[in-house]
Design an enzyme around this catalytic site. Structure first.
Site, PDB file in Angstrom:
ATOM      1  N   LYS A 167       0.842  -1.190   0.000  1.00  0.00           N
ATOM      2  CA  LYS A 167       0.000   0.000   0.000  1.00  0.00           C
ATOM      3  C   LYS A 167       0.884   1.249   0.000  1.00  0.00           C
ATOM      4  O   LYS A 167       2.039   1.135   0.422  1.00  0.00           O
ATOM      5  CB  LYS A 167      -0.944  -0.033   1.187  1.00  0.00           C
ATOM      6  CG  LYS A 167      -0.309   0.423   2.507  1.00  0.00           C
ATOM      7  CD  LYS A 167      -1.370   0.548   3.555  1.00  0.00           C
ATOM      8  CE  LYS A 167      -0.918   1.199   4.805  1.00  0.00           C
ATOM      9  NZ  LYS A 167      -0.423   2.504   4.912  1.00  0.00           N
ATOM     10  N   LYS A 201      -2.613 -10.513  10.439  1.00  0.00           N
ATOM     11  CA  LYS A 201      -2.574 -10.615  11.907  1.00  0.00           C
ATOM     12  C   LYS A 201      -3.471 -11.771  12.346  1.00  0.00           C
ATOM     13  O   LYS A 201      -4.603 -11.895  11.870  1.00  0.00           O
ATOM     14  CB  LYS A 201      -3.048  -9.305  12.547  1.00  0.00           C
ATOM     15  CG  LYS A 201      -2.069  -8.146  12.365  1.00  0.00           C
ATOM     16  CD  LYS A 201      -2.626  -6.878  13.004  1.00  0.00           C
ATOM     17  CE  LYS A 201      -1.825  -5.642  12.630  1.00  0.00           C
ATOM     18  NZ  LYS A 201      -0.652  -5.397  13.435  1.00  0.00           N
ATOM     19  N   ASP A 254      -3.878   6.792   5.251  1.00  0.00           N
ATOM     20  CA  ASP A 254      -2.872   5.884   5.827  1.00  0.00           C
ATOM     21  C   ASP A 254      -3.506   4.682   6.526  1.00  0.00           C
ATOM     22  O   ASP A 254      -2.995   3.573   6.434  1.00  0.00           O
ATOM     23  CB  ASP A 254      -2.012   6.673   6.823  1.00  0.00           C
ATOM     24  CG  ASP A 254      -0.853   5.859   7.372  1.00  0.00           C
ATOM     25  OD1 ASP A 254      -0.159   5.205   6.565  1.00  0.00           O
ATOM     26  OD2 ASP A 254      -0.631   5.863   8.592  1.00  0.00           O
ATOM     27  N   HIS A 259      -6.600  -0.541   6.337  1.00  0.00           N
ATOM     28  CA  HIS A 259      -6.727  -1.376   7.532  1.00  0.00           C
ATOM     29  C   HIS A 259      -8.140  -1.334   8.159  1.00  0.00           C
ATOM     30  O   HIS A 259      -8.725  -2.358   8.466  1.00  0.00           O
ATOM     31  CB  HIS A 259      -5.712  -0.972   8.592  1.00  0.00           C
ATOM     32  CG  HIS A 259      -4.300  -0.893   8.074  1.00  0.00           C
ATOM     33  ND1 HIS A 259      -3.803  -1.746   7.121  1.00  0.00           N
ATOM     34  CD2 HIS A 259      -3.261  -0.064   8.386  1.00  0.00           C
ATOM     35  CE1 HIS A 259      -2.524  -1.458   6.886  1.00  0.00           C
ATOM     36  NE2 HIS A 259      -2.178  -0.433   7.634  1.00  0.00           N
TER      37      HIS A 259
HETATM   38  C1  BG6 Z   1       0.883   1.265   8.552  1.00  0.00           C
HETATM   39  C2  BG6 Z   1       0.760   2.758   8.604  1.00  0.00           C
HETATM   40  O1  BG6 Z   1       0.237   0.750   7.416  1.00  0.00           O
HETATM   41  O2  BG6 Z   1       0.298   0.691   9.712  1.00  0.00           O
HETATM   42  C3  BG6 Z   1       1.421   3.294   9.864  1.00  0.00           C
HETATM   43  O3  BG6 Z   1       1.382   3.327   7.459  1.00  0.00           O
HETATM   44  C4  BG6 Z   1       0.862   2.611  11.079  1.00  0.00           C
HETATM   45  O4  BG6 Z   1       1.242   4.699   9.955  1.00  0.00           O
HETATM   46  C5  BG6 Z   1       0.918   1.109  10.927  1.00  0.00           C
HETATM   47  O5  BG6 Z   1       1.643   3.014  12.194  1.00  0.00           O
HETATM   48  C6  BG6 Z   1       0.199   0.420  12.052  1.00  0.00           C
HETATM   49  O6  BG6 Z   1       0.423  -0.949  11.966  1.00  0.00           O
HETATM   50  P1  BG6 Z   1       0.406  -1.864  13.257  1.00  0.00           P
HETATM   51  O7  BG6 Z   1       0.608  -3.241  12.738  1.00  0.00           O
HETATM   52  O8  BG6 Z   1       1.519  -1.371  14.136  1.00  0.00           O
HETATM   53  O9  BG6 Z   1      -0.938  -1.648  13.869  1.00  0.00           O
END
Ligand code: BG6
Length: 524
Positions: A167, A201, A254, A259
């Site tokens: 991404k 995850k 982002d 997500h």
């Molecule tokens: C990434 C984002 O995709 O996911 C980041 O670009 C973010 O800004 C991160 O911190 C969070 O991932 P995780 O796995 O730490 O929740």
């Protein structure tokens, strides 16, 4: 007679160790050092990858192979799980890493890459199955894919050829559609693995098992029983040294576009007809498509944004977003975003799905809270709760799926306190991964890299899914851009977020779950 358990549990050869040649574009970067290389080593140590795995990094820096190996040894080694580290195995792994110095915009790079891969296959017995991992800035993706195609590297005559794209998949609907078309021009959709690491995850994968592997919850999973749903992904850190990227991205692009919309789809989609890539992704797309893109008026009502100002963390004064490196002093980029999405289908009509994400907040929490409705009758309304509230004021049942940290699931409900008086109390049934399973949770990248090698695209985005996500997010980006600049900063570093986000829920008589650091919560 059909035995559903037997059918689901048929042994398969999927667990046999697999391998390929993995080519990493941008393999000297942060992602490689922190995630990709450690994930490969963990997979080897756990017996999922055979020793034949080869890794070839393509990078701009004029490294020799030895210099590259040295860099990985110094960098990635620090991210290996101590329980899986073994010096001899690590040294053997590093000694098999390869490096090719080349510029992605130069056609010659791909010819040299093709020659090198052929030599590895013919002279060193390397596999003809190849994974091309694009750990590069978004603008490089079409260039690389076209370069690979021109050098004949996306053909699948001797082995498979799969391209993993990181991404962001575009900046908005137009750019994402264009990028998809460019990729489709040179390779088939079945070769494209658009990665969203959240889908790797363990706890995210468990959402579908929780919903569709149990018969208890699904009958309740609809507008008749559920009042609202909160999806939270908050972080305590600021943007650190990612100012340049973040100024262009912001919290909505982002985190929400990918997500959080993925979490939303897993919580709200209909059961797929099978647990395979097409069936699961069909249902996700259908879910996203059943959310109407918001009008500008709805966006004003149903979204909130914020930007962190200075504050305190760990007793020290910390910078606000506008003071961070590579950030404009009058930046309008949001570091916090909240959206109230409505799903226009029979199951969910009228149920708010509140999504929030932000940097520099009070706690690191990624969780989904399903808030159930009050009982239809206040049978115990003359009775007082532990807080001396009439019982109908007691919080209704909540199922919380904790993605991280403190991975697990909690169901909260009211119970009678022991004693001759009828008093009630909130209690919970808790499942913690670390207590129940005596196993290490694999990292998201371990799971996803193995899926690519096994040709399982279930946990990757399909072209239509990417475009469906952007169809929801692009109008918000455009409306936010057109509105007069918000009063930024509007929340302090380390707080629960901006007040405008509280107002978003208060309008419907709801409130966000307070952000509590994990250790406090488990003892609460
Ligand atoms: C990434 C984002 O995709 O996911 C980041 O670009 C973010 O800004 C991160 O911190 C969070 O991932 P995780 O796995 O730490 O929740």
């Amino acid at each position: 007679m059909f035995d559903p358990c037997n059918a689901a549990c048929k042994p398969s050869g999927r667990n046999a160790p697999t391998s390929c040649v993995m080519v990493i574009f941008g393999g000297t970067g942060d992602l490689s050092q922190r995630k990709l290389i450690p994930a490969l080593f963990h997979l080897i140590r756990e017996g999922f990858l055979s020793g034949e795995l080869r890794v070839l990094c393509v990078g701009q820096r004029p490294f020799t192979v030895d210099e590259y190996r040295d860099m990985i040894d110094k960098g990635a080694k620090g991210f290996i799980e101590p329980s899986l580290f073994d010096a001899a195995a690590w040294n053997a792994f590093v000694a098999r890493l390869d490096y090719l110095s080349g510029i992605v915009a130069d056609q010659n790079t791909y010819q040299r890459l093709s020659d090198r891969l052929e030599a590895m296959r013919l002279e060193e017995g390397a596999s003809a199955d190849r994974m091309f991992y694009l750990s590069t800035p978004p603008s490089a993706a079409p260039v690389i894919v076209e370069g690979l195609a021109a050098a004949g590297l996306v053909k699948e005559d001797l082995g498979w050829s799969r391209i993993v794209v990181e991404k962001p998949f575009g900046q908005d609907l137009d750019s994402a559609t264009k990028l998809n078309a460019q990729i489709a021009h040179v390779c088939d959709e079945h070769q494209v693995y658009r990665i969203d690491h959240y889908l790797g995850k363990e706890t995210v994968q468990n959402i579908l098992v929780f919903r569709f592997g149990n018969s208890l919850f699904e009958p309740l999973w609809n507008r008749n029983h559920i009042d609202f749903v909160e999806i939270t992904a908050t972080e305590t850190l600021g943007i650190g040294n990612r100012g340049r990227y973040y100024e262009e991205a912001g919290a909505l692009r982002d985190m929400v576009t990918n997500h959080l919309l993925q979490l939303l789809s897993l919580i709200a989609m209909e059961p797929p007809i099978a647990f395979d890539a097409d069936a699961v992704r069909d249902q996700k797309s259908q879910l996203w498509n059943s959310i109407m893109p918001m009008t500008p008026e709805q966006i004003i009502q149903r979204t909130a944004r914020g930007q962190y100002g200075p504050g305190f963390a760990g007793g020290k004064r910390v910078l606000g977003y506008r003071d961070e490196e590579n950030v404009a002093p009058d930046s309008r980029t949001e570091t916090y975003a909240a959206v109230d999405f409505r799903i226009d289908n029979w199951r969910w009509a009228g149920v708010p799905f509140y999504l929030r994400t932000g940097k520099a907040l009070a706690a690191q929490v990624t969780e989904i809270a399903i808030h159930f409705k009050h009982p239809p009758l206040a049978l115990f309304s003359h009775i007082r709760s532990e807080n001396d509230l009439p019982l109908h004021c007691i919080e209704p049942n909540v199922i919380t799926l904790r993605i991280q940290p403190n991975e697990g699931i909690t169901l909260s409900f009211g119970a009678k306190q022991p004693g001759s008086e009828m008093r009630t109390s909130r209690v919970s049934m808790d499942f913690y991964y670390h207590e129940t399973f005596n196993e290490r949770l694999p990292s998201a990248y371990e799971t996803l890299l193995l899926d690519v090698m096994r040709g399982n695209a279930t946990q990757f985005l399909r072209r239509d899914g990417v475009e469906a996500q952007w169809r929801l997010i692009t109008p918000i980006l455009e409306t936010w851009k057109a509105l007069s600049p918000p009063q930024f900063p509007n929340y302090s570093f380390g707080s629960d977020g901006p007040q405008v986000a509280d107002a978003l829920l208060a309008r419907n008589g709801h409130a966000w779950t307070p952000l509590v650091p994990a250790q406090d919560k488990s003892s609460a």
